[in-house]
Design an enzyme around this catalytic site. Structure first.
Site, short mmCIF file in Angstrom:
data_model
loop_
_atom_site.label_atom_id
_atom_site.label_comp_id
_atom_site.label_asym_id
_atom_site.label_seq_id
_atom_site.Cartn_x
_atom_site.Cartn_y
_atom_site.Cartn_z
N ASP A 11 9.52 28.93 39.06
CA ASP A 11 9.41 27.80 39.98
C ASP A 11 9.81 28.32 41.36
OD1 ASP A 11 12.18 27.89 40.00
OD2 ASP A 11 12.48 25.81 39.38
N CYS A 68 13.74 30.36 36.74
CA CYS A 68 13.99 29.18 37.58
C CYS A 68 15.40 29.36 38.14
CB CYS A 68 13.77 27.86 36.84
SG CYS A 68 14.94 27.48 35.53
N THR A 70 18.54 28.17 37.37
CA THR A 70 19.56 28.50 36.37
C THR A 70 18.97 29.25 35.17
OG1 THR A 70 19.11 26.44 35.20
CG2 THR A 70 20.87 26.39 36.86
N GLY A 73 16.11 25.25 32.64
CA GLY A 73 14.98 24.31 32.55
C GLY A 73 13.74 24.98 31.98
N HIS A 101 18.14 41.40 18.05
CA HIS A 101 18.56 40.47 16.99
C HIS A 101 17.69 39.22 16.89
CE1 HIS A 101 23.00 42.06 16.75
NE2 HIS A 101 22.09 43.02 16.59
N HIS A 136 18.15 40.13 10.48
CA HIS A 136 17.78 39.32 11.64
C HIS A 136 16.42 38.64 11.43
CE1 HIS A 136 21.25 40.86 13.62
NE2 HIS A 136 20.83 42.11 13.45
C1 RB5 Z 1 15.36 23.63 41.01
O1 RB5 Z 1 16.11 23.13 42.07
C2 RB5 Z 1 16.22 23.83 39.78
O2 RB5 Z 1 16.63 22.60 39.27
C3 RB5 Z 1 15.46 24.62 38.75
O3 RB5 Z 1 15.06 25.82 39.30
C4 RB5 Z 1 16.24 25.00 37.50
O4 RB5 Z 1 17.47 25.55 37.81
C5 RB5 Z 1 16.33 23.99 36.43
O5 RB5 Z 1 16.80 24.25 35.32
#
Ligand code: RB5
Length: 148
Positions: A11, A68, A70, A73, A101, A136
Site C-alpha cells: 500500500d 504495508c 505495520t 493488515g 518451519h 513441520h
Molecule cells: C496505512 O496508514 C496503514 O494503516 C496500513 O499501511 C497498515 O499498517 C495496516 O495494517
C-alpha cells in the site's frame, strides 16, 4: 542462489520499500511481478493483498512479498486465501523460521518499522531458505479448517 518467480505488492505506507525491494530482486535476476501500488497516494491494502494472494495460490508465482505500514493488515488479508501461508517478518531469524518451519509462501513486511537494509536481509533469507518438512509438514497440514 536459485532464481524465483516472485510477486510483490504494497500500500502507500510500503511503497518506498517496495520500490527498493523490487530493484533489488530485479538486480538479483529473479522473475518479479509488481502488482502495485504505484505511488505514495493513499490506497487500501486489501485491494493489493487479494490479487497477490490469488496469483500465489494459483501457482503463477512461487512466493509473494507484501508491505504495508505495520505488515498486519496485508498479512491478515492474504491469509484469508486457501493455500496461503503468510508470515509477518520483522527480522532475519523470523523470516528464516517462517520458511523452514511454516513453509510460508508470502513474506509480509512492516514498512514503517524496518530499515531498508533490514528489509533486504529479511527478503533474501525468505527467498533462500527451504522448508524442512518432517514434523513441520504435519503441523502445517493441520492449519486448514478442513481438518476441524
Ligand atoms: C496505512 O496508514 C496503514 O494503516 C496500513 O499501511 C497498515 O499498517 C495496516 O495494517
Amino acid at each position: 542462489m536459485k532464481k524465483k518467480k516472485i510477486a510483490i505488492v504494497s500500500d502507500h505506507a510500503g511503497y518506498f520499500l517496495k520500490e527498493k525491494i523490487l530493484s533489488y530482486l530485479i538486480k538479483e535476476k529473479h522473475d518479479v511481478k509488481d502488482l502495485g501500488c504505484t505511488s505514495e497516494e493513499t490506497v487500501d491494502y486489501p485491494d493489493f493483498g487479494h490479487p497477490l494472494a490469488n496469483t500465489v495460490s494459483a501457482g503463477e508465482y512461487e512466493m509473494g512479498i507484501s508491505i504495508c505500514g505495520t505488515g498486519n493488515g496485508i498479512n491478515m488479508t492474504v491469509n484469508k486465501h486457501p493455500g496461503i501461508r503468510s508470515a509477518l517478518c520483522w527480522n532475519e531469524e523470523i523470516s528464516r523460521l517462517a520458511r523452514a518451519h511454516n513453509d510460508a509462501n508470502i513474506c509480509a513486511l512492516p514498512g514503517r518499522f524496518i530499515s531498508e537494509s533490514e528489509a533486504y536481509l529479511i527478503v533474501k533469507t525468505f527467498i533462500n531458505t527451504s522448508f524442512e518438512g518432517g514434523r513441520h509438514q504435519r503441523r502445517i497440514d493441520k492449519i486448514s479448517l478442513k481438518m476441524y
